[in-house]
Design a protein around this motif. Structure first.
Motif, PDB file in Angstrom:
ATOM      1  N   ALA A 205     -56.420 -18.127  -2.493  1.00  0.00           N
ATOM      2  CA  ALA A 205     -55.245 -19.009  -2.483  1.00  0.00           C
ATOM      3  C   ALA A 205     -55.547 -20.399  -1.942  1.00  0.00           C
ATOM      4  CB  ALA A 205     -54.122 -18.361  -1.676  1.00  0.00           C
ATOM      5  N   GLY A 206     -56.744 -20.600  -1.417  1.00  0.00           N
ATOM      6  CA  GLY A 206     -57.126 -21.922  -0.937  1.00  0.00           C
ATOM      7  C   GLY A 206     -56.433 -22.330   0.350  1.00  0.00           C
ATOM      8  N   LEU A 207     -56.081 -21.363   1.188  1.00  0.00           N
ATOM      9  CA  LEU A 207     -55.378 -21.666   2.433  1.00  0.00           C
ATOM     10  C   LEU A 207     -56.345 -22.154   3.495  1.00  0.00           C
ATOM     11  CD1 LEU A 207     -53.103 -18.473   2.630  1.00  0.00           C
ATOM     12  CD2 LEU A 207     -52.607 -20.665   1.508  1.00  0.00           C
ATOM     13  N   GLY A 208     -55.863 -23.019   4.374  1.00  0.00           N
ATOM     14  CA  GLY A 208     -56.645 -23.409   5.535  1.00  0.00           C
ATOM     15  C   GLY A 208     -56.789 -22.238   6.498  1.00  0.00           C
ATOM     16  N   ASP A 209     -57.690 -22.376   7.453  1.00  0.00           N
ATOM     17  CA  ASP A 209     -57.974 -21.264   8.361  1.00  0.00           C
ATOM     18  C   ASP A 209     -56.734 -20.799   9.115  1.00  0.00           C
ATOM     19  OD1 ASP A 209     -60.595 -21.359   7.564  1.00  0.00           O
ATOM     20  OD2 ASP A 209     -61.326 -22.401   9.363  1.00  0.00           O
ATOM     21  N   ALA A 210     -55.952 -21.728   9.623  1.00  0.00           N
ATOM     22  CA  ALA A 210     -54.775 -21.355  10.411  1.00  0.00           C
ATOM     23  C   ALA A 210     -53.736 -20.658   9.543  1.00  0.00           C
ATOM     24  CB  ALA A 210     -54.178 -22.593  11.077  1.00  0.00           C
ATOM     25  N   ASP A 211     -53.516 -21.176   8.343  1.00  0.00           N
ATOM     26  CA  ASP A 211     -52.537 -20.557   7.448  1.00  0.00           C
ATOM     27  C   ASP A 211     -52.998 -19.175   7.009  1.00  0.00           C
ATOM     28  OD1 ASP A 211     -50.829 -22.688   7.615  1.00  0.00           O
ATOM     29  OD2 ASP A 211     -51.342 -23.547   5.665  1.00  0.00           O
TER      30      ASP A 211
ATOM     31  N   LEU B 102     -49.400 -18.171  -6.656  1.00  0.00           N
ATOM     32  CA  LEU B 102     -48.069 -17.991  -6.109  1.00  0.00           C
ATOM     33  C   LEU B 102     -48.113 -17.887  -4.595  1.00  0.00           C
ATOM     34  CD1 LEU B 102     -45.066 -17.677  -6.457  1.00  0.00           C
ATOM     35  CD2 LEU B 102     -45.387 -15.237  -6.858  1.00  0.00           C
ATOM     36  N   ILE B 103     -49.111 -17.207  -4.056  1.00  0.00           N
ATOM     37  CA  ILE B 103     -49.255 -17.127  -2.598  1.00  0.00           C
ATOM     38  C   ILE B 103     -49.409 -18.525  -2.013  1.00  0.00           C
ATOM     39  CG2 ILE B 103     -50.749 -16.312  -0.725  1.00  0.00           C
ATOM     40  CD1 ILE B 103     -51.327 -13.834  -2.515  1.00  0.00           C
ATOM     41  N   ALA B 104     -50.235 -19.351  -2.651  1.00  0.00           N
ATOM     42  CA  ALA B 104     -50.393 -20.738  -2.189  1.00  0.00           C
ATOM     43  C   ALA B 104     -49.063 -21.471  -2.248  1.00  0.00           C
ATOM     44  CB  ALA B 104     -51.446 -21.449  -3.034  1.00  0.00           C
ATOM     45  N   GLY B 105     -48.297 -21.249  -3.317  1.00  0.00           N
ATOM     46  CA  GLY B 105     -46.998 -21.903  -3.444  1.00  0.00           C
ATOM     47  C   GLY B 105     -46.008 -21.441  -2.404  1.00  0.00           C
ATOM     48  N   LEU B 106     -46.044 -20.153  -2.072  1.00  0.00           N
ATOM     49  CA  LEU B 106     -45.155 -19.628  -1.030  1.00  0.00           C
ATOM     50  C   LEU B 106     -45.456 -20.265   0.320  1.00  0.00           C
ATOM     51  CD1 LEU B 106     -45.145 -15.829  -1.974  1.00  0.00           C
ATOM     52  CD2 LEU B 106     -43.250 -17.435  -2.246  1.00  0.00           C
ATOM     53  N   VAL B 107     -46.737 -20.363   0.652  1.00  0.00           N
ATOM     54  CA  VAL B 107     -47.120 -20.971   1.930  1.00  0.00           C
ATOM     55  C   VAL B 107     -46.718 -22.443   1.963  1.00  0.00           C
ATOM     56  CG1 VAL B 107     -49.086 -21.615   3.390  1.00  0.00           C
ATOM     57  CG2 VAL B 107     -48.966 -19.323   2.384  1.00  0.00           C
ATOM     58  N   ALA B 108     -46.904 -23.149   0.847  1.00  0.00           N
ATOM     59  CA  ALA B 108     -46.539 -24.563   0.791  1.00  0.00           C
ATOM     60  C   ALA B 108     -45.038 -24.757   0.945  1.00  0.00           C
ATOM     61  CB  ALA B 108     -47.023 -25.172  -0.524  1.00  0.00           C
ATOM     62  N   ALA B 109     -44.251 -23.862   0.343  1.00  0.00           N
ATOM     63  CA  ALA B 109     -42.797 -24.020   0.353  1.00  0.00           C
ATOM     64  C   ALA B 109     -42.151 -23.530   1.638  1.00  0.00           C
ATOM     65  CB  ALA B 109     -42.188 -23.271  -0.834  1.00  0.00           C
ATOM     66  N   LEU B 110     -42.700 -22.462   2.217  1.00  0.00           N
ATOM     67  CA  LEU B 110     -42.048 -21.798   3.346  1.00  0.00           C
ATOM     68  C   LEU B 110     -42.758 -22.002   4.672  1.00  0.00           C
ATOM     69  CD1 LEU B 110     -41.450 -18.332   1.611  1.00  0.00           C
ATOM     70  CD2 LEU B 110     -39.841 -20.239   1.755  1.00  0.00           C
ATOM     71  N   GLY B 111     -44.046 -22.291   4.629  1.00  0.00           N
ATOM     72  CA  GLY B 111     -44.875 -22.260   5.824  1.00  0.00           C
ATOM     73  C   GLY B 111     -45.493 -20.877   5.958  1.00  0.00           C
ATOM     74  N   ALA B 112     -46.711 -20.813   6.496  1.00  0.00           N
ATOM     75  CA  ALA B 112     -47.427 -19.540   6.578  1.00  0.00           C
ATOM     76  C   ALA B 112     -46.718 -18.534   7.472  1.00  0.00           C
ATOM     77  CB  ALA B 112     -48.852 -19.775   7.088  1.00  0.00           C
ATOM     78  N   GLY B 113     -45.907 -19.025   8.408  1.00  0.00           N
ATOM     79  CA  GLY B 113     -45.189 -18.137   9.307  1.00  0.00           C
ATOM     80  C   GLY B 113     -44.085 -17.345   8.650  1.00  0.00           C
ATOM     81  N   ARG B 114     -43.820 -17.616   7.367  1.00  0.00           N
ATOM     82  CA  ARG B 114     -42.818 -16.842   6.611  1.00  0.00           C
ATOM     83  C   ARG B 114     -43.448 -16.149   5.411  1.00  0.00           C
ATOM     84  NH1 ARG B 114     -38.013 -20.655   5.190  1.00  0.00           N
ATOM     85  NH2 ARG B 114     -37.393 -18.796   3.997  1.00  0.00           N
ATOM     86  N   VAL B 115     -44.752 -15.916   5.475  1.00  0.00           N
ATOM     87  CA  VAL B 115     -45.462 -15.196   4.418  1.00  0.00           C
ATOM     88  C   VAL B 115     -46.272 -14.079   5.058  1.00  0.00           C
ATOM     89  CG1 VAL B 115     -47.068 -15.347   2.486  1.00  0.00           C
ATOM     90  CG2 VAL B 115     -45.583 -17.290   3.017  1.00  0.00           C
ATOM     91  N   LEU B 116     -46.101 -12.875   4.539  1.00  0.00           N
ATOM     92  CA  LEU B 116     -46.596 -11.658   5.173  1.00  0.00           C
ATOM     93  C   LEU B 116     -47.542 -10.944   4.215  1.00  0.00           C
ATOM     94  CD1 LEU B 116     -45.835 -10.087   7.857  1.00  0.00           C
ATOM     95  CD2 LEU B 116     -44.106  -8.902   6.490  1.00  0.00           C
ATOM     96  N   PHE B 117     -48.772 -10.675   4.660  1.00  0.00           N
ATOM     97  CA  PHE B 117     -49.706  -9.937   3.813  1.00  0.00           C
ATOM     98  C   PHE B 117     -49.365  -8.457   3.787  1.00  0.00           C
ATOM     99  CE2 PHE B 117     -53.405  -7.120   3.541  1.00  0.00           C
ATOM    100  CZ  PHE B 117     -53.825  -7.414   2.257  1.00  0.00           C
ATOM    101  N   SER B 118     -49.386  -7.882   2.578  1.00  0.00           N
ATOM    102  CA  SER B 118     -49.338  -6.428   2.446  1.00  0.00           C
ATOM    103  C   SER B 118     -50.065  -6.023   1.183  1.00  0.00           C
ATOM    104  CB  SER B 118     -47.899  -5.909   2.421  1.00  0.00           C
ATOM    105  OG  SER B 118     -47.326  -6.141   1.161  1.00  0.00           O
ATOM    106  N   SER B 119     -50.477  -4.756   1.132  1.00  0.00           N
ATOM    107  CA  SER B 119     -51.230  -4.257  -0.019  1.00  0.00           C
ATOM    108  C   SER B 119     -50.474  -3.222  -0.840  1.00  0.00           C
ATOM    109  CB  SER B 119     -52.548  -3.636   0.449  1.00  0.00           C
ATOM    110  OG  SER B 119     -52.297  -2.432   1.158  1.00  0.00           O
ATOM    111  N   ASP B 120     -49.562  -2.487  -0.223  1.00  0.00           N
ATOM    112  CA  ASP B 120     -48.867  -1.359  -0.850  1.00  0.00           C
ATOM    113  C   ASP B 120     -49.842  -0.248  -1.251  1.00  0.00           C
ATOM    114  OD1 ASP B 120     -46.272  -0.397  -1.277  1.00  0.00           O
ATOM    115  OD2 ASP B 120     -46.384  -0.751  -3.425  1.00  0.00           O
TER     116      ASP B 120
ATOM    117  N   LEU C 107     -52.457 -13.256   7.172  1.00  0.00           N
ATOM    118  CA  LEU C 107     -53.166 -11.988   7.309  1.00  0.00           C
ATOM    119  C   LEU C 107     -52.892 -11.259   8.627  1.00  0.00           C
ATOM    120  CD1 LEU C 107     -56.660 -12.885   5.806  1.00  0.00           C
ATOM    121  CD2 LEU C 107     -54.872 -11.497   4.762  1.00  0.00           C
ATOM    122  N   GLY C 108     -52.149 -11.872   9.535  1.00  0.00           N
ATOM    123  CA  GLY C 108     -51.899 -11.169  10.784  1.00  0.00           C
ATOM    124  C   GLY C 108     -50.907 -11.811  11.714  1.00  0.00           C
TER     125      GLY C 108
END
Length: 243
Positions: free
Chosen positions: A220-226, A186-204, A231-232
């Protein structure tokens, strides 16, 4: 370098909570900087006490901690005044939890505090995944009504149903997804659909497992930039919090 955009802080009657020193030790497992979100009585009723306490923790550890403020919209003018004070004291955004604070996401009660968030250019974090009170499409509708406010979809609809997650998040550009409680695919799908700039890492943390959440992003198989953005980089842009 990793920034955790939501770590649970406060006294909760049924879930584990940590003081600031234990919390910092927990974050040493892979997080350079974290944004604390009030829970328990600080979230529901004792907003000012929680906001001031978290601000004190952040002042004592400025290289590691920042925080979300909260106000219960039912407090009306008092909520508005407290949110203004908390933003002036350094809070990075507003956290809302409709099921805990007792309102619906489309209630007119929210308008005054959203006005303050928009006036200060601060994002609004909303715990989602609670049927009736706070579902993804409800937040999507709120985001459409308030295009000047950026909303973080806390938990990205998890702990309950999330079939409407992607339709909701793709409604408009002022919605940001959160990774907590969501699997690698799902994280991979979120990045693909929204772009990494609209996905925020958190742990709770400490309600959730930090190592597991980091592993999910890693798988999630993300590239280095994503991966760096999730993650930050997104936190640095949205919250002004750089690891």
């Amino acid at each position: 370098m990793t920034t955790d955009a939501h770590v649970a802080a406060g006294e909760h009657p049924s879930l584990p909570t940590l003081g600031v020193d234990d919390l910092l030790r927990a974050l040493d497992g892979g997080v350079d900087r974290a944004v604390l979100g009030p829970v328990g009585r600080w979230l529901a009723v004792d907003n000012e006490d929680g906001n001031r306490t978290l601000a004190g923790w952040c002042d004592a550890h400025p290289d590691r901690l920042a925080h979300w403020a909260t106000v219960n919209p039912w407090y009306g003018d008092r909520a508005v005044a407290e949110l203004r004070r908390a933003f002036a004291a350094g809070a990075r955004g507003l956290k809302l939890a409709p099921s805990v604070q007792g309102f619906g996401l489309l209630s007119p009660l929210l308008e005054p505090v959203l006005d303050v968030a928009e006036e200060h250019g601060r994002p609004v974090y909303v715990v989602t995944g609670v049927p009736v009170a706070s579902e993804p499409l409800q937040l999507a509708e709120l985001a459409l009504r308030r295009p000047g406010v950026t909303f973080v979809m806390g938990r990205s609809g998890r702990t309950d149903f999330s079939l409407d997650l992607l339709p909701a998040l793709t409604t408009g550009p002022n919605l940001v997804a959160e990774t907590a409680y969501n699997g690698a695919s799902l994280i991979a799908g979120l990045v693909a659909a929204l772009g990494a700039g609209r996905v925020l890492f958190s742990s709770d943390v400490p309600f959730n497992d930090l190592a597991l959440e980091l592993e999910r992003v890693g798988q999630a198989g993300l590239g280095d930039a994503d991966r760096a953005a999730v993650l930050g980089g997104t936190a640095a842009t949205l919250l002004g919090v750089a690891a």
